[in-house]
Design an enzyme around this catalytic site. Sequence first.
Site, PDB file in Angstrom:
ATOM      1  N   ARG A 121      91.205  87.563  68.117  1.00  0.00           N
ATOM      2  CA  ARG A 121      92.535  87.046  67.790  1.00  0.00           C
ATOM      3  C   ARG A 121      92.524  85.537  67.530  1.00  0.00           C
ATOM      4  O   ARG A 121      91.638  84.822  68.012  1.00  0.00           O
ATOM      5  CB  ARG A 121      93.494  87.311  68.956  1.00  0.00           C
ATOM      6  CG  ARG A 121      93.993  88.724  68.953  1.00  0.00           C
ATOM      7  CD  ARG A 121      94.868  89.001  70.144  1.00  0.00           C
ATOM      8  NE  ARG A 121      95.471  90.313  69.994  1.00  0.00           N
ATOM      9  CZ  ARG A 121      95.894  91.056  70.998  1.00  0.00           C
ATOM     10  NH1 ARG A 121      95.785  90.633  72.247  1.00  0.00           N
ATOM     11  NH2 ARG A 121      96.425  92.231  70.774  1.00  0.00           N
ATOM     12  N   ASP A 164      99.888  61.998  79.549  1.00  0.00           N
ATOM     13  CA  ASP A 164      99.697  61.834  78.097  1.00  0.00           C
ATOM     14  C   ASP A 164      98.596  60.833  77.740  1.00  0.00           C
ATOM     15  O   ASP A 164      98.109  60.836  76.603  1.00  0.00           O
ATOM     16  CB  ASP A 164     101.007  61.384  77.440  1.00  0.00           C
ATOM     17  CG  ASP A 164     102.077  62.460  77.501  1.00  0.00           C
ATOM     18  OD1 ASP A 164     101.721  63.636  77.688  1.00  0.00           O
ATOM     19  OD2 ASP A 164     103.266  62.124  77.379  1.00  0.00           O
ATOM     20  N   HIS A 221     104.686  73.175  81.917  1.00  0.00           N
ATOM     21  CA  HIS A 221     104.645  72.209  83.027  1.00  0.00           C
ATOM     22  C   HIS A 221     103.550  72.463  84.048  1.00  0.00           C
ATOM     23  O   HIS A 221     103.378  71.634  84.959  1.00  0.00           O
ATOM     24  CB  HIS A 221     106.018  72.142  83.707  1.00  0.00           C
ATOM     25  CG  HIS A 221     107.016  71.403  82.866  1.00  0.00           C
ATOM     26  ND1 HIS A 221     107.615  71.969  81.772  1.00  0.00           N
ATOM     27  CD2 HIS A 221     107.465  70.132  82.933  1.00  0.00           C
ATOM     28  CE1 HIS A 221     108.426  71.081  81.208  1.00  0.00           C
ATOM     29  NE2 HIS A 221     108.348  69.960  81.891  1.00  0.00           N
ATOM     30  N   ARG A 275     101.467  69.484  84.472  1.00  0.00           N
ATOM     31  CA  ARG A 275     101.897  68.290  85.218  1.00  0.00           C
ATOM     32  C   ARG A 275     101.641  68.400  86.716  1.00  0.00           C
ATOM     33  O   ARG A 275     101.737  67.407  87.437  1.00  0.00           O
ATOM     34  CB  ARG A 275     103.391  68.059  84.965  1.00  0.00           C
ATOM     35  CG  ARG A 275     103.705  67.512  83.595  1.00  0.00           C
ATOM     36  CD  ARG A 275     104.318  66.135  83.667  1.00  0.00           C
ATOM     37  NE  ARG A 275     105.621  66.190  84.232  1.00  0.00           N
ATOM     38  CZ  ARG A 275     106.763  66.124  83.530  1.00  0.00           C
ATOM     39  NH1 ARG A 275     106.709  65.961  82.221  1.00  0.00           N
ATOM     40  NH2 ARG A 275     107.902  66.181  84.115  1.00  0.00           N
ATOM     41  N   MET A 279     101.019  69.756  76.247  1.00  0.00           N
ATOM     42  CA  MET A 279     102.023  68.684  76.251  1.00  0.00           C
ATOM     43  C   MET A 279     101.580  67.518  75.383  1.00  0.00           C
ATOM     44  O   MET A 279     100.398  67.388  75.048  1.00  0.00           O
ATOM     45  CB  MET A 279     102.308  68.225  77.671  1.00  0.00           C
ATOM     46  CG  MET A 279     103.304  69.129  78.364  1.00  0.00           C
ATOM     47  SD  MET A 279     103.880  68.435  79.898  1.00  0.00           S
ATOM     48  CE  MET A 279     105.338  69.421  80.163  1.00  0.00           C
ATOM     49  N   VAL A 302      99.113  51.571  97.303  1.00  0.00           N
ATOM     50  CA  VAL A 302      99.989  50.385  97.274  1.00  0.00           C
ATOM     51  C   VAL A 302     100.502  50.102  98.685  1.00  0.00           C
ATOM     52  O   VAL A 302     100.448  48.971  99.171  1.00  0.00           O
ATOM     53  CB  VAL A 302     101.198  50.605  96.314  1.00  0.00           C
ATOM     54  CG1 VAL A 302     102.248  49.515  96.501  1.00  0.00           C
ATOM     55  CG2 VAL A 302     100.739  50.663  94.856  1.00  0.00           C
ATOM     56  N   THR A 304     100.775  58.835  83.654  1.00  0.00           N
ATOM     57  CA  THR A 304     101.291  59.852  82.732  1.00  0.00           C
ATOM     58  C   THR A 304     100.141  60.741  82.286  1.00  0.00           C
ATOM     59  O   THR A 304      99.054  60.234  81.995  1.00  0.00           O
ATOM     60  CB  THR A 304     101.969  59.243  81.480  1.00  0.00           C
ATOM     61  OG1 THR A 304     102.061  60.252  80.466  1.00  0.00           O
ATOM     62  CG2 THR A 304     101.218  58.065  80.893  1.00  0.00           C
TER      63      THR A 304
HETATM   64  O1  F6P Z   1     104.761  63.423  81.148  1.00  0.00           O
HETATM   65  C1  F6P Z   1     104.829  63.258  79.757  1.00  0.00           C
HETATM   66  C2  F6P Z   1     105.274  64.524  79.171  1.00  0.00           C
HETATM   67  O2  F6P Z   1     104.482  65.449  79.776  1.00  0.00           O
HETATM   68  C3  F6P Z   1     105.245  64.765  77.680  1.00  0.00           C
HETATM   69  O3  F6P Z   1     104.001  65.115  77.162  1.00  0.00           O
HETATM   70  C4  F6P Z   1     106.262  65.863  77.545  1.00  0.00           C
HETATM   71  O4  F6P Z   1     106.763  65.964  76.277  1.00  0.00           O
HETATM   72  C5  F6P Z   1     107.295  65.439  78.509  1.00  0.00           C
HETATM   73  O5  F6P Z   1     106.624  64.765  79.535  1.00  0.00           O
HETATM   74  C6  F6P Z   1     108.158  66.542  79.044  1.00  0.00           C
HETATM   75  O6  F6P Z   1     108.812  66.082  80.176  1.00  0.00           O
HETATM   76  P1  F6P Z   1     110.123  66.686  80.826  1.00  0.00           P
HETATM   77  O7  F6P Z   1     110.007  68.165  80.774  1.00  0.00           O
HETATM   78  O8  F6P Z   1     110.102  66.137  82.201  1.00  0.00           O
HETATM   79  O9  F6P Z   1     111.256  66.170  80.031  1.00  0.00           O
END
Ligand code: F6P
Length: 324
Positions: free
Chosen positions: A166, A131, A255, A258, A173, A26, A129
Amino acid sequence: MEEIKRIGLLTSGGDAPGMNAAIRAVTRAAIHRNIEVFGIHRGYQGMIEGDFTRLQSGDVSGIIQLGGTILKTARSKDFMQKKGRQQAYEQLKKSAIDAVIVIGGDGSFTGANIMTKEHELPFIGIPGTIDNDLYGTDYTIGYDTALNTVIYAVDKIRDTASAHNRIFFVEVMGKEAGFLALMSGIACGAEGILIPEVRNQFSKLKKYLAQRSRQRKSSIILVAEGDDEGRAIEVAAKFHQEFPELDIRTTILGHIQRGGPPSVLDRVNASRMGVAAVDALLEDQKCVMIGIVNNNIIHVPLNKTVKLHKEVSKEFLDLIELLK
Ligand code: F6P
């Protein structure tokens, strides 16, 4: 058509790998078109507080490979209130910002959509995202990297699951959407997935898992955080109650999904979308999300992306069942 001279750029909601590549795109595309860019720090909260800095081309050097977001991000409660949005608008006007590009998910676009209704201000959304749950686009920034993170982890879990015969419940997430669990489930050969979009799956799965386990076969079930049966720990506990003799373990990936360096796809698509967002403003678009469908850039009205729901593909759901 009003000439755009200065834009604001922010990242909002959960961070996603590739956001920095979009910030870079951007910034550089705008500068090439003689538009000044102001980075808005900490999402909408920073907009309310006027936390802006001018971005030059050099400020976005060396960031394409970084996860996270150099602009930082936040989920602002104040921006959900009319008063907060009014303050944000006044801050933008004070800095002579003519338009805003927001990189984020559905919560971020809901805020943008309301703001464009209340104030005369073009807003362009770039979907970011892990997701991948936004209507109108096949792809969101960060999804591909997160998928790769999941399969890298699950491949390792598979080794130890198989060594001990197992059953592993692995939580991925996805509070409201199961795209991450579904696609990574196919890619790592999961024996099952539990996702919010498909309800009451557990009883069917239970019998199958118990039978596999008695045949001395390991199993991996991916559980999206938002599944109706509960989170992975609860699902595993329910399973254990019925089959106390079976060996069960739970892993929460959390996390790590992410973070990390963005994949090639996330870097390239974030770059395409960043340039397309600047071009959309120059084409006088006022309130659209940049999407990618069949690998082509498209514009989707922001109100559609927040009102409509993206469906999971039956073809992919069937693949899990057929190939387990
Ligand atoms: O980024 C989306 C997401 O990863 C969801 O899947 C998850 O539930 C949420 O964020 C958790 O985010 P945070 O820990 O920042 O609240």
